[in-house]
Design a protein around this motif. Structure first.
Motif: not given
Length: 329
Positions: A161-171, A263-273
């Motif tokens: 999903s593209d939508f989910c990547v944006a949703l992850a970034a928007l918390n 496109g790089v993981a089983h879920k949208p990938w974030r690293r808050p640190e």
């Protein structure tokens, strides 16, 4: 296709009463129907939720935005409040699929689409996601489109999903309901890494229904972008994608950062640190290159997808640079 019963309830409570381990909810059906045609899923009952009152987009009491699970991707992408307040979301939606599919696909269904791994869709080969403990041929097979992060020996597929990547970034938060009541799930917790149970894509339990997605009232509208790198300009899944959002203080330094990868993981990938490292920095090439390098720490490329590491590094820098310049209105 295996025979199944069909129901179309008019109220959420009726839909939840029909739900169970052998039933599935269907909205647009842009992914589920394909899975059923290939006999990859065999529900005994389909519960058509298109008659439920879940198509509203409205402001929340906290000043954010609530998106009903049945709002179509097309309607959501062009909704005036989404374009004005969350252009990152609009960009991500418009980069996905085709106009025809966006007209059918729903916001809630987008969260639940399955991986596009070709081994998953081929019922003649093993796949741990389809049949646990049968094997993962993608690990040593054709894995050009597969994961760099968060994979396990049991699965190296990526979420499409593209939508989910944006949703992850928007918390974002996901509101789900079952016969026992409602609960909220932080978007960062909604999708699962494969671990030992790759057949489970999300934390949804049997019989749970997505009611809505809620966005917090954060101000990233002026400095955000969604960058999708793919093999062709239309109707293609991301090789890599980046959702980048920045906010600045009065001195022009970075006050807040959001960075989510697709496109790089089983879920949208974030690293808050890594996002935190950019806070207080000037928005320049040095800061963005440093952030990109740190985001790539721990990447584990496979035989055919090592090219994605450098591709992703460049995409992160480009997305952050574009976001810093300002979101086109």
């Amino acid at each position: 296709m295996t025979p199944f019963a069909y129901s179309k309830p008019g109220q959420v409570e009726d839909a939840l009463r029909l739900a169970g381990p052998d039933s599935l909810f269907i909205a647009g059906g842009t992914n589920l129907v394909d899975l059923m045609k290939e006999n990859l899923v065999r529900p005994r009952r389909l519960i058509d939720i298109n008659g439920l009152p879940l198509r509203e987009v409205r402001a929340t009491a906290a000043g954010g935005l609530r998106i009903g699970a049945l709002v179509s991707n097309a309607d959501l992408a062009w909704h005036p409040e989404v374009e004005r307040r969350y252009p990152l979301l609009s960009q991500a939606l418009l980069s996905g699929a085709s106009p025809q599919l966006r007209n059918m696909a729903s916001a809630g269904g987008n969260l639940l689409q399955r991986t596009r791994c070709h081994y998953f869709y081929d019922s003649q080969v093993p796949c741990n996601k389809r049949e646990p403990s049968s094997g993962c041929p993608a690990r040593d097979g054709l894995n050009r489109n597969h994961a760099l992060f968060g994979a396990s020996e049991h699965c190296v597929a990526v979420h499409p999903s593209d939508f989910c990547v944006a949703l992850a970034a928007l918390n974002a938060q996901v509101i789900v309901a079952s016969a026992q009541g409602e609960r909220r799930v932080a978007f960062s917790d909604f999708h699962r890494l494969p671990g030992d149970t790759p057949q489970r894509d999300s934390v949804l339990e049997d019989g749970e229904l997505i009611l809505a997605i809620e966005l917090p009232p954060e101000d990233f509208a002026r400095h955000s972008t969604y960058l999708k790198v793919r093999d062709r300009a239309s109707f293609a899944f991301a090789l890599v994608s980046v959702a980048a959002a920045l906010a600045f203080d009065a001195d022009g330094r970075i006050q807040a950062t959001r960075l989510a990868l697709g496109g790089v993981a089983h879920k949208p990938w974030r690293r808050p640190e890594v996002e935190a490292v950019l806070v207080g920095q000037q928005p320049d090439a040095t800061a963005f290159e440093t952030a990109a390098a740190r985001m790539l720490d721990g990447a584990q490329p496979l035989h055919h997808n090592a090219f994605k590491v450098e591709l992703l590094r460049r995409a992160i820098v480009r997305a952050l640079t574009t976001a810093a310049k300002g979101t086109p209105i």
